[in-house]
Design a protein around this motif. Structure first.
Motif, PDB file in Angstrom:
ATOM      1  N   VAL A 314     -12.592  -2.144  10.156  1.00  0.00           N
ATOM      2  CA  VAL A 314     -13.068  -1.628   8.866  1.00  0.00           C
ATOM      3  C   VAL A 314     -12.346  -0.328   8.516  1.00  0.00           C
ATOM      4  O   VAL A 314     -11.932  -0.106   7.359  1.00  0.00           O
ATOM      5  CB  VAL A 314     -14.590  -1.411   8.897  1.00  0.00           C
ATOM      6  N   ALA A 315     -12.179   0.539   9.547  1.00  0.00           N
ATOM      7  CA  ALA A 315     -11.484   1.812   9.309  1.00  0.00           C
ATOM      8  C   ALA A 315     -10.036   1.572   8.893  1.00  0.00           C
ATOM      9  O   ALA A 315      -9.524   2.213   7.960  1.00  0.00           O
ATOM     10  CB  ALA A 315     -11.536   2.670  10.564  1.00  0.00           C
ATOM     11  N   LEU A 316      -9.373   0.625   9.586  1.00  0.00           N
ATOM     12  CA  LEU A 316      -7.986   0.309   9.239  1.00  0.00           C
ATOM     13  C   LEU A 316      -7.905  -0.296   7.845  1.00  0.00           C
ATOM     14  O   LEU A 316      -7.003   0.047   7.059  1.00  0.00           O
ATOM     15  CB  LEU A 316      -7.404  -0.669  10.269  1.00  0.00           C
ATOM     16  N   ALA A 317      -8.845  -1.223   7.553  1.00  0.00           N
ATOM     17  CA  ALA A 317      -8.841  -1.856   6.233  1.00  0.00           C
ATOM     18  C   ALA A 317      -9.064  -0.820   5.139  1.00  0.00           C
ATOM     19  O   ALA A 317      -8.412  -0.862   4.076  1.00  0.00           O
ATOM     20  CB  ALA A 317      -9.921  -2.931   6.175  1.00  0.00           C
ATOM     21  N   SER A 318      -9.970   0.125   5.411  1.00  0.00           N
ATOM     22  CA  SER A 318     -10.244   1.181   4.438  1.00  0.00           C
ATOM     23  C   SER A 318      -9.012   2.055   4.232  1.00  0.00           C
ATOM     24  O   SER A 318      -8.678   2.436   3.094  1.00  0.00           O
ATOM     25  CB  SER A 318     -11.423   2.025   4.927  1.00  0.00           C
ATOM     26  N   SER A 322      -6.927   2.441   0.864  1.00  0.00           N
ATOM     27  CA  SER A 322      -6.728   3.761   0.252  1.00  0.00           C
ATOM     28  C   SER A 322      -5.243   4.027  -0.010  1.00  0.00           C
ATOM     29  O   SER A 322      -4.866   4.537  -1.074  1.00  0.00           O
ATOM     30  CB  SER A 322      -7.309   4.852   1.154  1.00  0.00           C
ATOM     31  N   VAL A 323      -4.418   3.680   1.004  1.00  0.00           N
ATOM     32  CA  VAL A 323      -2.978   3.868   0.853  1.00  0.00           C
ATOM     33  C   VAL A 323      -2.444   3.002  -0.278  1.00  0.00           C
ATOM     34  O   VAL A 323      -1.615   3.436  -1.097  1.00  0.00           O
ATOM     35  CB  VAL A 323      -2.245   3.542   2.179  1.00  0.00           C
ATOM     36  N   GLU A 328      -0.408   2.439  -5.757  1.00  0.00           N
ATOM     37  CA  GLU A 328      -0.535   1.884  -7.105  1.00  0.00           C
ATOM     38  C   GLU A 328      -0.643   2.994  -8.141  1.00  0.00           C
ATOM     39  O   GLU A 328      -0.021   2.941  -9.209  1.00  0.00           O
ATOM     40  CB  GLU A 328      -1.762   0.973  -7.177  1.00  0.00           C
ATOM     41  N   THR A 329      -1.455   4.011  -7.818  1.00  0.00           N
ATOM     42  CA  THR A 329      -1.614   5.140  -8.742  1.00  0.00           C
ATOM     43  C   THR A 329      -0.296   5.875  -8.928  1.00  0.00           C
ATOM     44  O   THR A 329       0.064   6.276 -10.048  1.00  0.00           O
ATOM     45  CB  THR A 329      -2.682   6.103  -8.208  1.00  0.00           C
ATOM     46  N   ARG A 330       0.411   6.028  -7.791  1.00  0.00           N
ATOM     47  CA  ARG A 330       1.706   6.720  -7.827  1.00  0.00           C
ATOM     48  C   ARG A 330       2.708   5.957  -8.702  1.00  0.00           C
ATOM     49  O   ARG A 330       3.434   6.536  -9.506  1.00  0.00           O
ATOM     50  CB  ARG A 330       2.234   6.856  -6.403  1.00  0.00           C
TER      51      ARG A 330
END
Length: 415
Positions: A314-318, A322-323, A328-330
């Motif tokens: 879950v931590a890796l998926a999160s 996020s990355v 995408e935002t970048r």
């Protein structure tokens, strides 16, 4: 009316059939005690506490019990834990310890195994029994050949110089029948724990354990304590018998062990909980299911490990999400820059003074388009809806520039 009578008869038949036990099973009863009483008690318990119908089959000696189970003549039997292993037979559970009684004529004295066996007429049960197998293995270890010994049948029992038999504690009637014999001790009881002969035998044959027949247990038969061996008597069945059936059998016997405990002092420790590694014959899967009934499942056993793995996942998926969102935002921020450049060009369209200025703006639009396409190819810009909007906007602005340029070109041609 006929249909009603037929319906009633059919209903009665079904009700009777549902109440009747459908599976009949056979268990052997030895003529020797306590196995005879034990088999009958087992059958009584199972008939009362299971859905199966157990029937006693008399006259099958323990020596031939394994062959009878193997052939399918009976479903359950009691044998020594040293009986010949068969791939078609499986252990259900240990029942009680059997004591090895070695008796020889009173008018003889023997101090070694060789003296006891070589050149003697010996009774050791039926061929294939645990006692018979133990004796022949012992003879092999001591280098005693078969032709140096005369084996006797059941009918020749009292003609024997030496008797080998695994049984429970002898009763008064048996002791009277054996009044011409005395017990043989494998070693001095005081040597137990100090490398005695029985400990050496148990090292070679781990199914056995040392056993001390206490002084005076048999009156003048045991004026001194006797050091001998013990081995478990086990309940066996055919490996093809249904695992659920065997599970029900061992469950019923375990839940009613107090009844079996009263049969004989040697049955005091009878239980459905035992170490399967002590059995010479492989366990039936139904017994294994019963022994493992409280063990955690695979998921329960590794729940904490799975919890950690899931948390990490879950931590890796999160993190990946996020990355991905940041990228995408970048990339979206990059396309916004080119939106602004196009809008700057569009504002210049209204201030055009000649067709040459329009051509310069068209070159700027073309350069911007090529730059964005290059970014898309190198995955530094997403070819998504925003990019499609950018292309449409650049097309609109190009058309506006071209339209303005055509007006100026027509005016210039007039002049």
């Amino acid at each position: 009316m006929k249909k009603l009578v037929l319906f009633i008869l059919l209903t009665n038949f079904l009700l009777v059939g549902c109440g009747k036990k459908q599976i009949e099973l056979r268990i052997s009863a030895d003529y020797l005690e306590p196995q005879n009483r034990l088999s009958k008690q087992i059958a009584a318990i199972l008939n009362e506490h299971t859905k199966y119908d157990f029937r006693i089959i008399d006259g099958i000696h323990t020596g031939s019990g394994l062959d009878s189970v193997k052939s399918g003549a009976i479903d359950f039997s009691v044998v020594d834990n040293y009986a010949v292993v068969s791939e078609d037979v499986r252990s259900v559970m240990p029942l009680y310890p059997q004591i090895l009684h070695v008796l020889h004529k009173r008018d003889q004295e023997y101090s070694t195994i060789e003296e006891l066996i070589k050149g003697k007429k010996i009774y050791a049960g039926a061929p294939g029994s645990g006692t018979y197998r133990f004796l022949t293995d012992l003879m092999r270890d001591y280098g005693i050949r078969s032709r140096e010994v005369t084996f006797l049948s059941d009918l020749e029992l009292f003609e024997a110089d030496v008797l080998f038999t695994f049984t429970d504690l002898l009763g008064n009637d048996e002791l009277r029948d054996l009044s011409d014999y005395k017990l043989f001790s494998f070693d001095d009881v005081e040597s137990l724990g100090k490398g005695s002969l029985v400990e050496g035998i148990c090292t070679r044959y781990p199914q056995f354990s040392p056993f001390v027949i206490a002084k005076d247990v048999y009156g003048d038969y045991t004026e001194e304590a006797v050091l001998t061996l013990e081995i478990e008597a086990i309940l066996i069945t055919n490996k093809k018998l249904d695992r659920e059936l065997v599970f029900d059998v061992i469950k019923a016997l375990d839940q009613n062990k107090q009844v079996i405990n009263t049969i004989n002092p040697l049955f005091h420790n009878f239980s459905g909980s035992f170490d399967p590694d002590v059995l010479n014959i492989r366990l039936h899967q139904g017994t294994r299911d019963y022994l493992e009934r409280y063990e955690p499942t695979f998921l329960e056993k590794y729940a904490e490990v799975f919890s950690v793995i899931i948390s990490i996942f879950v931590a890796l998926a999160s993190t990946v999400y996020s990355v991905s969102r940041w990228q995408e935002t970048r990339k979206k921020n990059k396309i916004d820059v080119y939106y602004n450049k196009l809008m700057d060009i569009r504002r210049k369209v209204n201030s055009l003074t000649c067709s040459k200025d329009g051509d310069d703006l068209l070159e700027e639009v073309k350069a911007i388009q090529e730059e964005t396409v290059e970014l898309v190819v190198h995955e530094k810009l997403m070819a998504d809806e925003s990019f499609s909007i950018f292309l449409n906007l650049s097309k609109i602005i190009t058309e506006e520039i071209v339209s303005s340029c055509e007006c100026y070109k027509s005016q210039e041609s007039v002049l």
